[in-house]
Design a protein around this motif. Structure first.
Motif: not given
Length: 152
Positions: A52-56, A61-62, A81-82, A84-87
């Motif tokens: 709920t506090l995220k910038s964009w 959400d995760a 902000g995406t 995925s399996e790999k970051a």
């Protein structure tokens, strides 16, 4: 990144920081496990998933976490902000100009994540790698934050 933020980008060893016309990119084939990162953050004191506090609003959400010990706050954003399996990167930032910002807490979080996930730490304000195991690098980063904070 907001102008009042002191931001660190964590990225896998082996990838290279590169200045582009759009800003910074961390080029390379290396990545790290997104789920392992989420578990590490969820098991850390004072860090909670706080979408709920995220910038964009477009960020998943995760991907958004907040360190809040009742005194200081540090934002942590996974993989731009995406989900995925790999970051590919983690943004760790704190505010320079309000009392809730703490570069020491941000650096502590960076050290935890870098050690656990085999990552490097890039300071966006200093435009250089920060060696989280080097006392001089740590002091220099903290002093830079404090200089910015104390500007009139």
């Amino acid at each position: 990144m907001a102008i009042g933020d002191y931001q660190f980008i964590l990225f896998p060893f082996g990838n290279e920081p590169t200045v582009t016309e759009d800003g910074m990119e961390f080029v390379g084939q290396n990545n790290f496990d997104f789920v392992q990162t989420v578990e590490l953050l969820k098991n850390s004191a004072y860090i909670k998933n706080e979408p709920t506090l995220k910038s964009w609003n477009s960020f998943n959400d995760a991907c958004y976490f907040l360190y809040d010990d009742g005194i200081y706050k540090v934002e942590i954003e996974l993989n731009t902000g995406t989900e995925s399996e790999k970051a590919e990167e983690i943004s760790v930032r704190t505010n320079v100009y309000n009392g809730e910002g703490s570069v020491t807490e941000a650096l502590r979080i960076c050290r935890l994540l870098c050690a656990s996930l085999n990552l490097n730490c890039w300071s966006m304000k200093l435009r250089k790698l920060v060696d989280l195991n080097n006392e001089d690098d740590m002091k220099s980063t903290i002093n830079h934050f404090n200089k910015l904070r104390n500007k009139d």
